[in-house]
Design a protein around this motif. Structure first.
Motif, PDB file in Angstrom:
ATOM      1  N   LEU A 186      19.453  -8.782  27.816  1.00 49.39           N
ATOM      2  CA  LEU A 186      20.549  -8.049  28.446  1.00 49.39           C
ATOM      3  C   LEU A 186      20.640  -8.317  29.945  1.00 49.39           C
ATOM      4  CD1 LEU A 186      22.719  -6.128  27.393  1.00 49.39           C
ATOM      5  CD2 LEU A 186      21.253  -4.216  28.096  1.00 49.39           C
ATOM      6  N   ILE A 187      19.514  -8.663  30.572  1.00 51.74           N
ATOM      7  CA  ILE A 187      19.519  -8.923  32.003  1.00 51.74           C
ATOM      8  C   ILE A 187      20.457 -10.069  32.345  1.00 51.74           C
ATOM      9  CG2 ILE A 187      17.485 -10.407  31.827  1.00 51.74           C
ATOM     10  CD1 ILE A 187      18.533  -8.211  34.837  1.00 51.74           C
ATOM     11  N   ASP A 188      20.520 -11.091  31.489  1.00 50.50           N
ATOM     12  CA  ASP A 188      21.405 -12.223  31.750  1.00 50.50           C
ATOM     13  C   ASP A 188      22.868 -11.798  31.670  1.00 50.50           C
ATOM     14  OD1 ASP A 188      19.569 -14.638  31.953  1.00 50.50           O
ATOM     15  OD2 ASP A 188      18.932 -13.832  30.028  1.00 50.50           O
ATOM     16  N   ILE A 189      23.191 -10.958  30.693  1.00 53.11           N
ATOM     17  CA  ILE A 189      24.567 -10.470  30.555  1.00 53.11           C
ATOM     18  C   ILE A 189      24.951  -9.656  31.785  1.00 53.11           C
ATOM     19  CG2 ILE A 189      26.174  -9.218  29.082  1.00 53.11           C
ATOM     20  CD1 ILE A 189      24.836 -11.643  27.726  1.00 53.11           C
ATOM     21  N   ASP A 190      24.039  -8.816  32.222  1.00 58.61           N
ATOM     22  CA  ASP A 190      24.294  -7.962  33.385  1.00 58.61           C
ATOM     23  C   ASP A 190      24.490  -8.795  34.648  1.00 58.61           C
ATOM     24  OD1 ASP A 190      24.571  -5.445  34.686  1.00 58.61           O
ATOM     25  OD2 ASP A 190      22.510  -5.604  35.390  1.00 58.61           O
ATOM     26  N   LEU A 191      23.641  -9.800  34.842  1.00 53.98           N
ATOM     27  CA  LEU A 191      23.751 -10.642  36.027  1.00 53.98           C
ATOM     28  C   LEU A 191      25.069 -11.400  36.053  1.00 53.98           C
ATOM     29  CD1 LEU A 191      20.128 -12.076  36.307  1.00 53.98           C
ATOM     30  CD2 LEU A 191      21.284 -10.638  37.995  1.00 53.98           C
ATOM     31  N   LEU A 192      25.419 -11.991  34.931  1.00 53.25           N
ATOM     32  CA  LEU A 192      26.669 -12.750  34.869  1.00 53.25           C
ATOM     33  C   LEU A 192      27.884 -11.853  35.066  1.00 53.25           C
ATOM     34  CD1 LEU A 192      25.843 -15.176  31.941  1.00 53.25           C
ATOM     35  CD2 LEU A 192      26.431 -15.866  34.267  1.00 53.25           C
ATOM     36  N   ALA A 193      27.815 -10.644  34.497  1.00 51.81           N
ATOM     37  CA  ALA A 193      28.944  -9.718  34.622  1.00 51.81           C
ATOM     38  C   ALA A 193      29.241  -9.395  36.077  1.00 51.81           C
ATOM     39  CB  ALA A 193      28.661  -8.439  33.844  1.00 51.81           C
ATOM     40  N   GLN A 194      28.208  -9.400  36.906  1.00 47.93           N
ATOM     41  CA  GLN A 194      28.414  -9.119  38.322  1.00 47.93           C
ATOM     42  C   GLN A 194      29.248 -10.199  39.008  1.00 47.93           C
ATOM     43  OE1 GLN A 194      24.707  -8.081  40.347  1.00 47.93           O
ATOM     44  NE2 GLN A 194      23.878  -7.322  38.411  1.00 47.93           N
ATOM     45  N   PHE A 195      29.255 -11.401  38.403  1.00 45.31           N
ATOM     46  CA  PHE A 195      30.000 -12.496  38.998  1.00 45.31           C
ATOM     47  C   PHE A 195      31.326 -12.759  38.291  1.00 45.31           C
ATOM     48  CE2 PHE A 195      25.584 -13.378  40.199  1.00 45.31           C
ATOM     49  CZ  PHE A 195      25.738 -13.565  41.573  1.00 45.31           C
ATOM     50  N   ALA A 196      31.713 -11.871  37.391  1.00 44.79           N
ATOM     51  CA  ALA A 196      32.992 -12.040  36.690  1.00 44.79           C
ATOM     52  C   ALA A 196      34.166 -12.190  37.660  1.00 44.79           C
ATOM     53  CB  ALA A 196      33.218 -10.884  35.724  1.00 44.79           C
ATOM     54  N   PRO A 197      34.212 -11.415  38.753  1.00 47.77           N
ATOM     55  CA  PRO A 197      35.332 -11.573  39.685  1.00 47.77           C
ATOM     56  C   PRO A 197      35.361 -12.932  40.382  1.00 47.77           C
ATOM     57  CG  PRO A 197      34.244  -9.450  39.998  1.00 47.77           C
ATOM     58  CD  PRO A 197      33.349 -10.275  39.136  1.00 47.77           C
ATOM     59  N   GLN A 198      34.247 -13.665  40.324  1.00 48.60           N
ATOM     60  CA  GLN A 198      34.185 -14.980  40.971  1.00 48.60           C
ATOM     61  C   GLN A 198      34.469 -16.118  40.006  1.00 48.60           C
ATOM     62  OE1 GLN A 198      30.902 -15.492  43.778  1.00 48.60           O
ATOM     63  NE2 GLN A 198      30.599 -13.273  43.823  1.00 48.60           N
ATOM     64  N   GLY A 199      34.951 -15.774  38.812  1.00 48.01           N
ATOM     65  CA  GLY A 199      35.385 -16.826  37.900  1.00 48.01           C
ATOM     66  C   GLY A 199      34.575 -16.988  36.641  1.00 48.01           C
ATOM     67  N   ILE A 200      33.642 -16.084  36.363  1.00 49.30           N
ATOM     68  CA  ILE A 200      32.883 -16.163  35.119  1.00 49.30           C
ATOM     69  C   ILE A 200      33.666 -15.453  34.017  1.00 49.30           C
ATOM     70  CG2 ILE A 200      30.729 -15.638  33.940  1.00 49.30           C
ATOM     71  CD1 ILE A 200      30.482 -17.714  36.182  1.00 49.30           C
ATOM     72  N   GLU A 201      34.221 -16.225  33.090  1.00 47.92           N
ATOM     73  CA  GLU A 201      35.032 -15.639  32.024  1.00 47.92           C
ATOM     74  C   GLU A 201      34.189 -15.038  30.903  1.00 47.92           C
ATOM     75  OE1 GLU A 201      38.661 -17.546  29.855  1.00 47.92           O
ATOM     76  OE2 GLU A 201      36.943 -17.787  28.513  1.00 47.92           O
ATOM     77  N   GLY A 202      33.059 -15.673  30.619  1.00 49.60           N
ATOM     78  CA  GLY A 202      32.266 -15.192  29.499  1.00 49.60           C
ATOM     79  C   GLY A 202      30.914 -15.851  29.415  1.00 49.60           C
ATOM     80  N   VAL A 203      30.181 -15.507  28.369  1.00 52.91           N
ATOM     81  CA  VAL A 203      28.850 -16.060  28.146  1.00 52.91           C
ATOM     82  C   VAL A 203      28.637 -16.247  26.650  1.00 52.91           C
ATOM     83  CG1 VAL A 203      27.847 -13.726  28.177  1.00 52.91           C
ATOM     84  CG2 VAL A 203      26.365 -15.721  28.518  1.00 52.91           C
TER      85      VAL A 203
END
Length: 242
Positions: free
Chosen positions: A202-219
């Motif tokens: 879950l830590i990876d999902i949480d970390l990536l979610a923080q960068f969603a506004p910078q262009g991360i659409e999904g995982v």
């Protein structure tokens, strides 16, 4: 942010590879449609499916399994593996696939991929698979001399839906997503990026979610789900907050 549970297909079975090595496959089931339904029941609205045999052969090898998944899953199915021609693209859309992923074709025939992206807006994803920063193709069996960022930039303003970035050295190893490289790519291009390779929890999902506004659409996540290290429902809740 979208969480894409992964269903990788080898000889009709659900498998996960380590670092893209076909000889290091772990089999998790022989009923891909049942696996798709299980992910749907947990709340997934998107699936990422890969015809691994097709990636190496250059043409579909698990068509029946993919069609069964599409029929069983009520959401959107994203498919990669051996999609190299117009007939491949149009055939999969006709079969109900929502988005196609092209990697080898993107490197070797970028104009064709751009044409497909223009003809099918929002439905073509470019796979940018990296080994030590260089693009790998043909089911990751070949490593080119093209840097990842150079390939990604070729498709800006081409209408592709997203870039699927995989750190091959982490794929299937549960070592954690390469956050720096994934977010770095998203910051350098004006195309949404989907992260793949190495999700361990879950830590990876949480970390990536923080960068969603910078262009991360999904995982995309596979082995962590199959091994029980990641609860899909919890991952979807965390991603939804982004």
């Amino acid at each position: 942010m979208i969480v894409f549970p992964a269903i990788d297909l080898k000889a009709g079975a659900v498998v996960r590879l380590a670092e893209g090595d076909m000889d290091r496959a772990t089999v998790y089931g022989d009923d891909p449609a049942a696996q798709a339904r299980q992910f749907a029941e947990a709340g997934a609205t998107h699936l990422h499916v890969v015809d691994l045999d097709g990636s190496f052969k250059g043409e579909a090898q698990n068509r029946g399994a993919v069609e069964a998944i599409v029929a069983a899953f009520p959401g959107r199915v994203q498919l990669g593996g051996g999609i190299r021609t117009r007939a491949d693209v149009e055939g999969w859309f006709a079969a109900g696939v929502a988005r196609v992923v092209m990697g080898s074709a993107a490197l070797k025939d970028p104009e064709f991929v751009k044409d497909m992206a223009r003809e099918h807006p929002g439905a073509v994803v470019v796979a940018v698979d990296a080994r030590d920063g260089m693009v790998a193709t043909e089911g990751w069996a070949e490593v080119s001399d093209v840097p990842v960022i150079d390939l990604a930039r070729r498709f800006e303003d081409a209408g592709v839906a997203a870039l699927l970035f995989t750190d091959i050295g982490r794929d299937g190893l549960l070592t954690g997503v390469n956050i720096d490289a994934t977010v770095g790519l998203a910051r350098q291009v004006d195309i949404p990026v989907i992260a793949s390779g190495g999700v361990k929890g879950l830590i990876d999902i949480d970390l990536l979610a923080q960068f969603a506004p910078q262009g991360i659409e999904g995982v995309i996540t596979g082995r962590a789900l199959y091994d029980g290290r990641l609860d899909l429902a919890a991952a979807l809740r965390v991603a939804a907050r982004a």
